[in-house]
Design an enzyme around this catalytic site. Structure first.
Site, PDB file in Angstrom:
ATOM      1  N   LYS A  20       0.841  -1.212   0.000  1.00 23.23           N
ATOM      2  CA  LYS A  20       0.000   0.000   0.000  1.00 23.23           C
ATOM      3  C   LYS A  20       0.869   1.252   0.000  1.00 23.23           C
ATOM      4  O   LYS A  20       2.007   1.256   0.473  1.00 23.23           O
ATOM      5  CB  LYS A  20      -0.986   0.029   1.170  1.00 23.23           C
ATOM      6  N   GLY A 115       4.972  -6.109   6.052  1.00 23.36           N
ATOM      7  CA  GLY A 115       4.758  -7.025   7.181  1.00 23.36           C
ATOM      8  C   GLY A 115       3.275  -7.162   7.495  1.00 23.36           C
ATOM      9  O   GLY A 115       2.780  -8.261   7.765  1.00 23.36           O
ATOM     10  N   ALA A 117       0.873  -6.704   5.335  1.00 20.68           N
ATOM     11  CA  ALA A 117       0.295  -7.448   4.212  1.00 20.68           C
ATOM     12  C   ALA A 117       0.449  -8.949   4.443  1.00 20.68           C
ATOM     13  O   ALA A 117      -0.498  -9.723   4.236  1.00 20.68           O
ATOM     14  CB  ALA A 117       0.987  -7.034   2.907  1.00 20.68           C
ATOM     15  N   ASP A 149      -2.258  -1.397   9.899  1.00 17.74           N
ATOM     16  CA  ASP A 149      -2.395  -1.487   8.443  1.00 17.74           C
ATOM     17  C   ASP A 149      -2.928  -2.839   7.978  1.00 17.74           C
ATOM     18  O   ASP A 149      -3.152  -3.042   6.785  1.00 17.74           O
ATOM     19  CB  ASP A 149      -1.025  -1.271   7.768  1.00 17.74           C
TER      20      ASP A 149
HETATM   21  O1  C5P Z   1       0.026  -0.807  14.248  1.00 18.72           O
HETATM   22  P1  C5P Z   1       1.459  -1.125  14.024  1.00 18.72           P
HETATM   23  O2  C5P Z   1       1.934  -2.226  14.947  1.00 18.72           O
HETATM   24  O3  C5P Z   1       1.809  -1.378  12.604  1.00 18.72           O
HETATM   25  O4  C5P Z   1       2.254   0.180  14.442  1.00 18.72           O
HETATM   26  C1  C5P Z   1       3.640   0.167  14.656  1.00 18.72           C
HETATM   27  C2  C5P Z   1       4.010   1.365  15.490  1.00 18.72           C
HETATM   28  O5  C5P Z   1       3.834   2.577  14.743  1.00 18.72           O
HETATM   29  C3  C5P Z   1       3.198   1.570  16.756  1.00 18.72           C
HETATM   30  O6  C5P Z   1       3.720   0.826  17.824  1.00 18.72           O
HETATM   31  C4  C5P Z   1       3.321   3.067  16.987  1.00 18.72           C
HETATM   32  O7  C5P Z   1       4.578   3.372  17.554  1.00 18.72           O
HETATM   33  C5  C5P Z   1       3.342   3.614  15.562  1.00 18.72           C
HETATM   34  N1  C5P Z   1       1.995   4.012  15.119  1.00 18.72           N
HETATM   35  C6  C5P Z   1       1.413   5.133  15.655  1.00 18.72           C
HETATM   36  N2  C5P Z   1       0.153   5.517  15.265  1.00 18.72           N
HETATM   37  C7  C5P Z   1      -0.514   4.788  14.339  1.00 18.72           C
HETATM   38  C8  C5P Z   1       0.056   3.621  13.761  1.00 18.72           C
HETATM   39  C9  C5P Z   1       1.323   3.266  14.174  1.00 18.72           C
HETATM   40  O8  C5P Z   1       2.022   5.832  16.482  1.00 18.72           O
HETATM   41  N3  C5P Z   1      -1.741   5.168  13.982  1.00 18.72           N
END
Ligand code: C5P
Length: 320
Positions: A20, A115, A117, A149
């Protein structure tokens, strides 16, 4: 109690899942759960990973040829499969463990949600392998628990994302967008880029500037431009609040972005938390020309031509 998934490694399910780009990414406040509120437009492009699952005596995740991808259950695909397994077990089923193999085409730590995906693909594959027949909404719930994501990678297409990215509303558009993706030598960590975003915003606030990001990324303008069907309107509307933070952590990106503009792209955009730079092109011929200029610019590791929107994770093969 049902036993689902035979211990027969000739049975397998293979799922393709797209990368994406965020056409617009507006970052709001840091929440008490450590995430930021987002307003974004996700857009799936035809750069796919393929994830194959087969029943096994023990859980495993392999990504042949990629030493920098976490193995075992540190991998999001493994976590997703385990989360679905736990849900089904709580409902009285007994799914078998699975061996997961990931064929990676989406760059690792590139801002293209590779990751996430793979996690979405693992959910679709295990749902089919185990004959669990969870609906898309149920899979969405499990996906949101794995990462922000992951739900979008299940759905694909183009969608507005809210919350931390997991609340999706599809955007219907007839437009096909053609991109050159300039891939960088090394990756960027998503949490590190969000931390840098907070640091830069704090500096801006204490120096009397706006506490909001200055890039003006605006999902509504992107959606309006997609409705007009005019690629120049889309180009003008693209924006990413995380771009200054990604450039701050990897200053070489500034050269890549400049090279993209000089190569004639309609617009340049750091994808998500970077460091991949997405160059919007008018059509496939323009993309081929832009890609060869970028490849010769010495400002990126390699280039890929991609187009979107494309569907999310879907089954492409079954073995018996
Ligand atoms: O959701 P995901 O595990 O992919 O996010 C990885 C990191 O990116 C989170 O631990 C956070 O530090 C940051 N993040 C964030 N706000 C979001 C998505 C991700 O701060 N909306």
């Amino acid at each position: 109690m049902t036993l689902i998934g035979l211990r027969d490694d000739s049975v397998s399910v293979r799922v393709a899942v797209p990368a994406k780009i965020n056409l617009a990414l507006a970052v709001g406040d840091l929440r008490s759960d450590g995430y930021h509120d987002l307003a974004t437009v996700f857009h799936a492009v035809d750069l796919h990973d393929e994830v194959t699952v087969r029943p096994a005596a023990r859980w495993s995740v392999r990504t042949p040829g990629f030493s920098d991808v976490p193995g075992g259950l540190k991998n999001l695909a493994g976590q997703a499969a385990k989360a679905l397994h736990a849900l089904l077990t709580s409902r009285g089923s007994r799914p078998t463990p699975v061996a997961i193999e990931i064929e990676k085409k989406i760059p690792v730590a590139g801002g293209l949600a590779g990751g996430s995906a793979d996690a979405a693909a693992a959910l679709v594959a295990c749902n089919a392998l185990w004959g669990a027949e969870l609906t898309r909404d149920e899979l969405h719930e499990v996906a949101a628990g794995i990462g922000s994501d992951v739900p979008f990678a299940l759905h694909g297409g183009t969608a507005v994302g809210a919350g931390r990215g997991e609340l999706l509303s599809p955007v219907l558009t007839r437009m096909t967008l053609t991109w050159v993706l300039a891939l960088a030598d090394s990756g960027l960590s998503t949490p590190a880029v969000f931390d840098e975003f907070d640091r830069l915003r704090e500096i801006a606030a204490t120096s009397g500037g706006s506490s909001r990001s200055a890039t003006g990324a605006d999902p509504d303008s992107v959606v309006a431009a997609l409705r007009t069907g005019d690629v120049d309107d889309v180009a003008a509307a693209l924006g990413n609040d995380l771009e200054p933070a990604a450039v701050s952590l990897n200053p070489a990106l500034r050269r890549t972005v400049r090279a993209g503009a000089e190569a004639g792209a309609l617009a340049t955009l750091v994808s998500g938390s970077g460091p991949t730079v997405a160059l919007l092109c008018r059509d496939p011929d323009h993309a081929a020309d832009t890609a060869s200029r970028m490849a010769g610019s010495g400002t990126c590791r390699t280039v890929r031509i991609a187009s979107g929107p494309v569907p999310g994770a879907r089954i492409v093969g079954r073995g018996h």
